[in-house]
Design a protein around this motif. Structure first.
Motif, PDB file in Angstrom:
ATOM      1  N   THR A 182       2.961  -8.360 -16.793  1.00 47.93           N
ATOM      2  CA  THR A 182       1.841  -9.146 -16.289  1.00 47.93           C
ATOM      3  C   THR A 182       1.676  -8.896 -14.792  1.00 47.93           C
ATOM      4  OG1 THR A 182       3.177 -11.084 -15.742  1.00 47.93           O
ATOM      5  CG2 THR A 182       2.341 -10.920 -18.014  1.00 47.93           C
ATOM      6  N   GLU A 183       0.547  -9.366 -14.245  1.00 42.20           N
ATOM      7  CA  GLU A 183       0.309  -9.171 -12.815  1.00 42.20           C
ATOM      8  C   GLU A 183       1.364  -9.893 -11.977  1.00 42.20           C
ATOM      9  OE1 GLU A 183      -1.999  -7.115 -11.435  1.00 42.20           O
ATOM     10  OE2 GLU A 183      -2.266  -6.524 -13.525  1.00 42.20           O
ATOM     11  N   TRP A 184       1.791 -11.074 -12.433  1.00 43.99           N
ATOM     12  CA  TRP A 184       2.833 -11.802 -11.701  1.00 43.99           C
ATOM     13  C   TRP A 184       4.163 -11.063 -11.766  1.00 43.99           C
ATOM     14  CZ3 TRP A 184       1.788 -15.295  -8.259  1.00 43.99           C
ATOM     15  CH2 TRP A 184       0.637 -16.078  -8.387  1.00 43.99           C
ATOM     16  N   GLN A 185       4.467 -10.476 -12.925  1.00 48.57           N
ATOM     17  CA  GLN A 185       5.704  -9.700 -13.052  1.00 48.57           C
ATOM     18  C   GLN A 185       5.662  -8.459 -12.168  1.00 48.57           C
ATOM     19  OE1 GLN A 185       5.633  -9.244 -17.345  1.00 48.57           O
ATOM     20  NE2 GLN A 185       7.393 -10.616 -17.583  1.00 48.57           N
ATOM     21  N   ILE A 186       4.507  -7.811 -12.113  1.00 49.26           N
ATOM     22  CA  ILE A 186       4.356  -6.644 -11.241  1.00 49.26           C
ATOM     23  C   ILE A 186       4.562  -7.050  -9.784  1.00 49.26           C
ATOM     24  CG2 ILE A 186       2.697  -4.962 -10.361  1.00 49.26           C
ATOM     25  CD1 ILE A 186       1.468  -4.905 -13.181  1.00 49.26           C
ATOM     26  N   LEU A 187       3.991  -8.207  -9.412  1.00 46.39           N
ATOM     27  CA  LEU A 187       4.108  -8.673  -8.025  1.00 46.39           C
ATOM     28  C   LEU A 187       5.557  -8.926  -7.638  1.00 46.39           C
ATOM     29  CD1 LEU A 187       2.757  -9.724  -5.408  1.00 46.39           C
ATOM     30  CD2 LEU A 187       2.634 -11.972  -6.511  1.00 46.39           C
ATOM     31  N   PHE A 188       6.262  -9.695  -8.483  1.00 44.22           N
ATOM     32  CA  PHE A 188       7.609 -10.143  -8.092  1.00 44.22           C
ATOM     33  C   PHE A 188       8.714  -9.152  -8.445  1.00 44.22           C
ATOM     34  CE2 PHE A 188       5.355 -14.235  -8.114  1.00 44.22           C
ATOM     35  CZ  PHE A 188       5.767 -14.729  -6.890  1.00 44.22           C
ATOM     36  N   LYS A 189       8.504  -8.313  -9.481  1.00 49.02           N
ATOM     37  CA  LYS A 189       9.566  -7.403  -9.899  1.00 49.02           C
ATOM     38  C   LYS A 189       9.373  -5.975  -9.416  1.00 49.02           C
ATOM     39  CE  LYS A 189      10.856  -9.978 -14.061  1.00 49.02           C
ATOM     40  NZ  LYS A 189      11.094  -9.919 -15.528  1.00 49.02           N
ATOM     41  N   VAL A 190       8.147  -5.643  -8.987  1.00 46.69           N
ATOM     42  CA  VAL A 190       7.882  -4.270  -8.555  1.00 46.69           C
ATOM     43  C   VAL A 190       7.432  -4.225  -7.096  1.00 46.69           C
ATOM     44  CG1 VAL A 190       6.540  -2.170  -8.973  1.00 46.69           C
ATOM     45  CG2 VAL A 190       7.282  -3.575 -10.909  1.00 46.69           C
ATOM     46  N   GLU A 191       6.310  -4.879  -6.791  1.00 45.21           N
ATOM     47  CA  GLU A 191       5.693  -4.725  -5.476  1.00 45.21           C
ATOM     48  C   GLU A 191       6.506  -5.357  -4.358  1.00 45.21           C
ATOM     49  OE1 GLU A 191       0.952  -4.306  -6.333  1.00 45.21           O
ATOM     50  OE2 GLU A 191       1.838  -6.297  -6.577  1.00 45.21           O
ATOM     51  N   ILE A 192       6.950  -6.589  -4.548  1.00 42.51           N
ATOM     52  CA  ILE A 192       7.710  -7.246  -3.475  1.00 42.51           C
ATOM     53  C   ILE A 192       9.022  -6.527  -3.184  1.00 42.51           C
ATOM     54  CG2 ILE A 192       8.956  -9.352  -2.839  1.00 42.51           C
ATOM     55  CD1 ILE A 192       6.701 -10.968  -4.071  1.00 42.51           C
ATOM     56  N   PRO A 193       9.834  -6.169  -4.203  1.00 46.17           N
ATOM     57  CA  PRO A 193      11.076  -5.433  -3.876  1.00 46.17           C
ATOM     58  C   PRO A 193      10.822  -4.087  -3.205  1.00 46.17           C
ATOM     59  CG  PRO A 193      11.193  -6.364  -6.089  1.00 46.17           C
ATOM     60  CD  PRO A 193       9.781  -6.547  -5.633  1.00 46.17           C
ATOM     61  N   GLU A 221       0.816  -1.210   0.000  1.00 47.77           N
ATOM     62  CA  GLU A 221       0.000   0.000   0.000  1.00 47.77           C
ATOM     63  C   GLU A 221       0.854   1.267   0.000  1.00 47.77           C
ATOM     64  OE1 GLU A 221      -2.533  -0.360   3.371  1.00 47.77           O
ATOM     65  OE2 GLU A 221      -3.986  -1.634   2.340  1.00 47.77           O
ATOM     66  N   ALA A 222       2.072   1.173   0.502  1.00 45.53           N
ATOM     67  CA  ALA A 222       2.951   2.340   0.559  1.00 45.53           C
ATOM     68  C   ALA A 222       3.559   2.689  -0.790  1.00 45.53           C
ATOM     69  CB  ALA A 222       4.070   2.097   1.580  1.00 45.53           C
ATOM     70  N   ILE A 223       3.444   1.792  -1.752  1.00 40.66           N
ATOM     71  CA  ILE A 223       4.018   2.040  -3.077  1.00 40.66           C
ATOM     72  C   ILE A 223       3.161   3.048  -3.830  1.00 40.66           C
ATOM     73  CG2 ILE A 223       4.675   0.975  -5.270  1.00 40.66           C
ATOM     74  CD1 ILE A 223       4.948  -1.679  -3.750  1.00 40.66           C
ATOM     75  N   ASP A 224       3.802   4.009  -4.476  1.00 46.54           N
ATOM     76  CA  ASP A 224       3.094   4.991  -5.295  1.00 46.54           C
ATOM     77  C   ASP A 224       2.358   4.260  -6.415  1.00 46.54           C
ATOM     78  OD1 ASP A 224       2.251   7.083  -6.901  1.00 46.54           O
ATOM     79  OD2 ASP A 224       4.122   8.207  -6.699  1.00 46.54           O
ATOM     80  N   ARG A 225       1.044   4.477  -6.514  1.00 49.77           N
ATOM     81  CA  ARG A 225       0.247   3.750  -7.517  1.00 49.77           C
ATOM     82  C   ARG A 225       0.672   4.107  -8.936  1.00 49.77           C
ATOM     83  NH1 ARG A 225      -0.460  -0.211  -4.946  1.00 49.77           N
ATOM     84  NH2 ARG A 225      -1.683  -0.960  -6.722  1.00 49.77           N
ATOM     85  N   LYS A 226       1.316   5.265  -9.120  1.00 54.85           N
ATOM     86  CA  LYS A 226       1.801   5.605 -10.457  1.00 54.85           C
ATOM     87  C   LYS A 226       2.858   4.612 -10.919  1.00 54.85           C
ATOM     88  CE  LYS A 226       0.961  10.582  -9.961  1.00 54.85           C
ATOM     89  NZ  LYS A 226       1.597  11.936  -9.923  1.00 54.85           N
ATOM     90  N   THR A 227       3.618   4.077  -9.959  1.00 54.27           N
ATOM     91  CA  THR A 227       4.634   3.080 -10.299  1.00 54.27           C
ATOM     92  C   THR A 227       3.974   1.805 -10.815  1.00 54.27           C
ATOM     93  OG1 THR A 227       6.066   3.946  -8.555  1.00 54.27           O
ATOM     94  CG2 THR A 227       6.585   1.761  -9.400  1.00 54.27           C
ATOM     95  N   ILE A 228       2.884   1.385 -10.158  1.00 64.23           N
ATOM     96  CA  ILE A 228       2.166   0.186 -10.597  1.00 64.23           C
ATOM     97  C   ILE A 228       1.525   0.425 -11.954  1.00 64.23           C
ATOM     98  CG2 ILE A 228       0.419  -1.503  -9.958  1.00 64.23           C
ATOM     99  CD1 ILE A 228       2.801  -1.326  -8.034  1.00 64.23           C
ATOM    100  N   ASP A 229       0.931   1.590 -12.132  1.00 62.25           N
ATOM    101  CA  ASP A 229       0.296   1.911 -13.420  1.00 62.25           C
ATOM    102  C   ASP A 229       1.326   1.939 -14.542  1.00 62.25           C
ATOM    103  OD1 ASP A 229      -2.111   2.142 -12.108  1.00 62.25           O
ATOM    104  OD2 ASP A 229      -1.985   4.327 -11.892  1.00 62.25           O
ATOM    105  N   ALA A 230       2.515   2.449 -14.263  1.00 62.28           N
ATOM    106  CA  ALA A 230       3.571   2.495 -15.272  1.00 62.28           C
ATOM    107  C   ALA A 230       4.007   1.081 -15.657  1.00 62.28           C
ATOM    108  CB  ALA A 230       4.755   3.291 -14.753  1.00 62.28           C
ATOM    109  N   ALA A 231       4.074   0.186 -14.653  1.00 63.89           N
ATOM    110  CA  ALA A 231       4.460  -1.199 -14.936  1.00 63.89           C
ATOM    111  C   ALA A 231       3.419  -1.874 -15.834  1.00 63.89           C
ATOM    112  CB  ALA A 231       4.604  -1.966 -13.628  1.00 63.89           C
ATOM    113  N   ARG A 232       2.144  -1.615 -15.566  1.00 69.38           N
ATOM    114  CA  ARG A 232       1.096  -2.185 -16.432  1.00 69.38           C
ATOM    115  C   ARG A 232       1.149  -1.572 -17.828  1.00 69.38           C
ATOM    116  NH1 ARG A 232      -2.314  -2.001 -11.499  1.00 69.38           N
ATOM    117  NH2 ARG A 232      -2.555  -4.171 -10.807  1.00 69.38           N
ATOM    118  N   ALA A 233       1.481  -0.296 -17.891  1.00 68.75           N
ATOM    119  CA  ALA A 233       1.497   0.402 -19.175  1.00 68.75           C
ATOM    120  C   ALA A 233       2.571  -0.148 -20.117  1.00 68.75           C
ATOM    121  CB  ALA A 233       1.718   1.898 -18.956  1.00 68.75           C
TER     122      ALA A 233
END
Length: 242
Positions: free
Chosen positions: A131-142, A115-127
């Motif tokens: 994939t959702e799994w890539q976002i989870l393991f390469k963006v959100e978890i780190p 929740e502390a991650i800037d949502r713009k970072t998640i949106d950029a990863a999707r853009a």
């Protein structure tokens, strides 16, 4: 001061570290209960927290479960589980008690990190087509790892302090000198056991504080200064932009 010096003399006496009931064995038992409880709680709570943080669903349920788990008195739960499972299953009852105690901090650390991650970072990863799994393991978890380590730190400290009650059901640990000393009116032994628990907690806290600082991604650490505060009720993040 005499009591403190007597307690220190008791701790550093060579005979106190020998045998099956020595401080070395009790320290090992204390650490074993702590490690097992946090590992089992982590297997349960961390994936659940990640799922909540990634999807944004179920947060209210998680907060409610964490609140209930914190409200349950550890000693009362231990005695209840010993009675329900039987005296032959006291180690399992104690371990289950400590797992219940560790879950809230681990769960909160996992989903709050996302929740502390800037949502713009998640949106950029999707853009860019991740994939959702890539976002989870390469963006959100780190990016959420520092808060997760903070949750583990909080859980470990709570469990270390609570494992002392295992001595009430003859399961050893560093609570044993405290219980035995009270019965014998050996207050040097009581204080010595308490000092051992406090020293263990301080060492573990220092280790996890170092790990938490190291878990902040290098680029993020260069741009932001973060302070993490953990309480019994929640994990909050204060961010100061440099």
């Amino acid at each position: 001061m005499n009591l403190i010096s007597d307690a220190l003399s008791w701790i550093f006496a060579a005979e106190q570290w020998q045998g099956d009931g020595g401080l070395a064995a009790l320290l090992g038992q204390h650490l074993l209960f702590t490690v097992l409880a946090v590992l089992i709680a982590g297997v349960i709570a961390i994936p659940a927290g990640w799922a909540i943080g990634h999807t944004g669903k179920g947060r209210e349920i998680a907060v409610g479960i964490a609140g209930i788990a914190r409200a349950v008195p550890s000693f009362g739960l231990l005695i209840l589980l010993v009675l329900l499972l039987g005296v032959l299953h006291k180690p399992e009852a104690a371990l289950l008690t400590f797992v219940v105690l560790a879950i809230p901090s681990l769960l909160a650390g996992a989903y709050t990190g996302f929740e502390a991650i800037d949502r713009k970072t998640i949106d950029a990863a999707r853009a860019v087509g991740m994939t959702e799994w890539q976002i989870l393991f390469k963006v959100e978890i780190p990016l959420g790892l520092a808060l997760l380590v903070g949750g583990i730190r909080s859980a470990v400290l709570q469990v270390v302090a609570t494992v002392t009650v295992a001595a009430y059901v003859n399961l050893g640990g560093l609570g044993l000198p405290i219980i035995t000393g009270l019965n014998l009116r050996r207050f040097d032994m009581v204080l010595g056991g308490a000092l051992m628990v406090a020293a263990l907690a301080l060492v573990l806290d220092l280790a996890f504080a170092t790990a938490q600082k190291a878990a902040v991604p290098r680029g993020l650490g260069a741009r932001t200064k973060k302070k993490f505060h953990y309480t019994d009720d929640q994990i909050t993040l204060e961010r100061e932009m440099s």
